[in-house]
Design an enzyme around this catalytic site. Structure first.
Site, PDB file in Angstrom:
ATOM      1  N   GLY A  22       5.181  38.544 -13.355  1.00  0.00           N
ATOM      2  CA  GLY A  22       5.330  37.429 -14.292  1.00  0.00           C
ATOM      3  C   GLY A  22       6.783  37.106 -14.605  1.00  0.00           C
ATOM      4  O   GLY A  22       7.702  37.557 -13.924  1.00  0.00           O
ATOM      5  N   LEU A  24       8.138  34.064 -14.322  1.00  0.00           N
ATOM      6  CA  LEU A  24       8.325  33.532 -12.966  1.00  0.00           C
ATOM      7  C   LEU A  24       9.573  32.675 -12.828  1.00  0.00           C
ATOM      8  O   LEU A  24      10.005  32.028 -13.783  1.00  0.00           O
ATOM      9  CB  LEU A  24       7.088  32.711 -12.589  1.00  0.00           C
ATOM     10  CG  LEU A  24       5.770  33.479 -12.674  1.00  0.00           C
ATOM     11  CD1 LEU A  24       4.609  32.554 -12.364  1.00  0.00           C
ATOM     12  CD2 LEU A  24       5.759  34.684 -11.738  1.00  0.00           C
ATOM     13  N   GLY A  27      12.099  32.130  -7.079  1.00  0.00           N
ATOM     14  CA  GLY A  27      11.804  33.133  -6.049  1.00  0.00           C
ATOM     15  C   GLY A  27      10.294  33.341  -5.924  1.00  0.00           C
ATOM     16  O   GLY A  27       9.722  33.302  -4.824  1.00  0.00           O
ATOM     17  N   HIS A  28       9.636  33.529  -7.068  1.00  0.00           N
ATOM     18  CA  HIS A  28       8.174  33.680  -7.054  1.00  0.00           C
ATOM     19  C   HIS A  28       7.514  32.409  -6.496  1.00  0.00           C
ATOM     20  O   HIS A  28       6.564  32.472  -5.718  1.00  0.00           O
ATOM     21  CB  HIS A  28       7.642  33.913  -8.473  1.00  0.00           C
ATOM     22  CG  HIS A  28       8.145  35.149  -9.143  1.00  0.00           C
ATOM     23  ND1 HIS A  28       9.017  35.113 -10.207  1.00  0.00           N
ATOM     24  CD2 HIS A  28       7.891  36.462  -8.927  1.00  0.00           C
ATOM     25  CE1 HIS A  28       9.273  36.340 -10.608  1.00  0.00           C
ATOM     26  NE2 HIS A  28       8.613  37.187  -9.858  1.00  0.00           N
ATOM     27  N   GLY A 138       8.705  39.149  -1.403  1.00  0.00           N
ATOM     28  CA  GLY A 138      10.067  38.649  -1.236  1.00  0.00           C
ATOM     29  C   GLY A 138      10.986  39.704  -0.640  1.00  0.00           C
ATOM     30  O   GLY A 138      10.933  40.880  -1.023  1.00  0.00           O
ATOM     31  N   SER A 176      16.051  36.861 -10.335  1.00  0.00           N
ATOM     32  CA  SER A 176      15.297  38.034 -10.771  1.00  0.00           C
ATOM     33  C   SER A 176      14.879  37.819 -12.216  1.00  0.00           C
ATOM     34  O   SER A 176      15.643  37.238 -13.000  1.00  0.00           O
ATOM     35  CB  SER A 176      16.186  39.281 -10.687  1.00  0.00           C
ATOM     36  OG  SER A 176      15.625  40.332 -11.441  1.00  0.00           O
ATOM     37  N   ARG A 178      14.872  39.973 -14.324  1.00  0.00           N
ATOM     38  CA  ARG A 178      15.775  40.802 -15.138  1.00  0.00           C
ATOM     39  C   ARG A 178      17.114  40.101 -15.429  1.00  0.00           C
ATOM     40  O   ARG A 178      17.858  40.570 -16.271  1.00  0.00           O
ATOM     41  CB  ARG A 178      16.036  42.147 -14.464  1.00  0.00           C
ATOM     42  CG  ARG A 178      14.819  43.067 -14.493  1.00  0.00           C
ATOM     43  CD  ARG A 178      15.150  44.475 -14.021  1.00  0.00           C
ATOM     44  NE  ARG A 178      14.097  45.425 -14.336  1.00  0.00           N
ATOM     45  CZ  ARG A 178      13.165  45.844 -13.474  1.00  0.00           C
ATOM     46  NH1 ARG A 178      13.153  45.380 -12.246  1.00  0.00           N
ATOM     47  NH2 ARG A 178      12.242  46.708 -13.854  1.00  0.00           N
TER      48      ARG A 178
HETATM   49  P1  AMP Z   1       8.375  40.777  -9.374  1.00  0.00           P
HETATM   50  O1  AMP Z   1       7.692  39.857 -10.335  1.00  0.00           O
HETATM   51  O2  AMP Z   1       9.823  40.975  -9.669  1.00  0.00           O
HETATM   52  O3  AMP Z   1       7.616  42.053  -9.144  1.00  0.00           O
HETATM   53  O4  AMP Z   1       8.373  40.019  -7.970  1.00  0.00           O
HETATM   54  C1  AMP Z   1       7.178  39.562  -7.386  1.00  0.00           C
HETATM   55  C2  AMP Z   1       7.447  39.149  -5.961  1.00  0.00           C
HETATM   56  O5  AMP Z   1       8.452  38.127  -5.948  1.00  0.00           O
HETATM   57  C3  AMP Z   1       8.003  40.304  -5.123  1.00  0.00           C
HETATM   58  O6  AMP Z   1       7.429  40.234  -3.824  1.00  0.00           O
HETATM   59  C4  AMP Z   1       9.474  40.020  -5.091  1.00  0.00           C
HETATM   60  O7  AMP Z   1      10.134  40.539  -3.952  1.00  0.00           O
HETATM   61  C5  AMP Z   1       9.480  38.495  -5.064  1.00  0.00           C
HETATM   62  N1  AMP Z   1      10.780  37.999  -5.535  1.00  0.00           N
HETATM   63  C6  AMP Z   1      11.435  38.347  -6.674  1.00  0.00           C
HETATM   64  N2  AMP Z   1      12.632  37.735  -6.728  1.00  0.00           N
HETATM   65  C7  AMP Z   1      12.758  37.002  -5.604  1.00  0.00           C
HETATM   66  C8  AMP Z   1      13.764  36.144  -5.071  1.00  0.00           C
HETATM   67  N3  AMP Z   1      14.909  35.924  -5.702  1.00  0.00           N
HETATM   68  N4  AMP Z   1      13.535  35.546  -3.866  1.00  0.00           N
HETATM   69  C9  AMP Z   1      12.381  35.764  -3.200  1.00  0.00           C
HETATM   70  N5  AMP Z   1      11.373  36.551  -3.652  1.00  0.00           N
HETATM   71  C10 AMP Z   1      11.559  37.159  -4.829  1.00  0.00           C
END
Ligand code: AMP
Length: 274
Positions: A22, A24, A27-28, A138, A176, A178
């Protein structure tokens, strides 16, 4: 969710699945777009998975905003959001974990000992619930992708893994959830991650093959920024994630870095094809 997925599958449609925690960003949404272009139905899960956080990590303060996520996903044409509670995923009596052994022990795994066990466990659970034909991850989390691809192969999960490129802010910072922790100054300092990767990639392009030299250049960039404390800058084999000492032609490598900016730990990487 399982009943819905069963009906979709029986009707002959394909399910594309994007697991997320979440909060979002683009990237997501790039994973959502990839899934929508290749599947009949796209399902996104939102679950901040407690088992992948260590005891001193940011589980309780991890950013959350379900309403915003829900509108972003509906604007982007997602068919279903799977948004379970922690108790539904890990009910009383839960005692089974999935462990990927080798890649999980390196780099991120060495610094965050329970992290990948949590990731492989939750992704296995989600795959069994959502039953996707294709799953989208990602490259931002390159080691996670390598761990999960190995798990899918070793445990014969009947699905395709699709790895999508890193989406960056215009100035180069990898997106990110974060990044929201960063102060204005730290947000500028955080560019040091992509700068160190670009510098290393440039040195490689100009012919350097000695990894010790490349890493020491990259490290000197990371340590120039007072708020930055790097955990590592590594060069690893594309498939095995083992550290390499000399680069060979016709091979692929990841340049990887993890670096704290103030109190916020960020990761970034770049894929190199020689
Ligand atoms: P997370 O919510 O951080 O667990 O990310 C969920 C999915 O989104 C994971 O497969 C991550 O690798 C992908 N993701 C996060 N940040 C990026 C980004 N900047 N570019 C591409 N994919 C991303």
């Amino acid at each position: 969710m399982q009943e819905i997925s069963n009906e979709i599958i029986i009707s002959g449609k394909s399910i594309g699945f994007v697991p997320t925690m979440g909060f979002l960003h683009e990237g997501h949404l790039s994973l959502v777009k990839a899934s929508k272009s290749e599947n009949d139905i796209t399902i996104v899960s939102i679950f901040v998975n407690p088992t992948q956080f260590g005891p001193n990590e940011d589980l309780s303060k991890y950013p959350r905003d379900f309403n915003r996520d829900e509108s972003l996903l509906s604007e982007n044409g997602v068919d279903y959001i799977f948004y379970p509670n922690v108790d539904e995923i890990y009910p009383n009596g839960f005692q089974t974990y999935v462990v990927q052994e080798k890649i999980s022990s390196l780099l991120e795994g060495a610094i965050r000992p329970v992290h990948f066990r949590g990731v492989t466990t939750i992704v296995s659970i989600l795959f069994n619930i959502v039953k996707p034909r294709r799953a989208y991850f990602g490259q931002k989390d390159a080691q996670q992708c390598a761990v999960l691809k190995r798990m899918v192969t070793d445990l014969c999960f009947d699905l395709e893994m699709h790895i999508c490129p890193i989406v960056r802010e215009p100035d180069g910072l990898a997106m990110s959830s974060r990044n929201v922790y960063l102060s204005l100054q730290e947000r500028m300092d955080a560019l040091v991650l992509s700068r160190s990767l670009n510098t290393a990639a440039g040195i490689i392009k100009s012919g350097e093959r000695d990894c010790a030299k490349i890493k020491s250049e990259a490290m000197s960039i990371l340590t120039q920024v007072p708020s930055a404390s790097p955990d590592y800058f590594e060069i690893v084999d594309f498939d095995t994630f083992e550290t390499v000492t000399t680069l060979n032609s016709k091979k692929s490598y990841f340049l990887l870095t993890a670096c704290k900016i103030g109190k916020t730990r960020l990761i970034d990487n770049q894929l190199i094809h020689l």
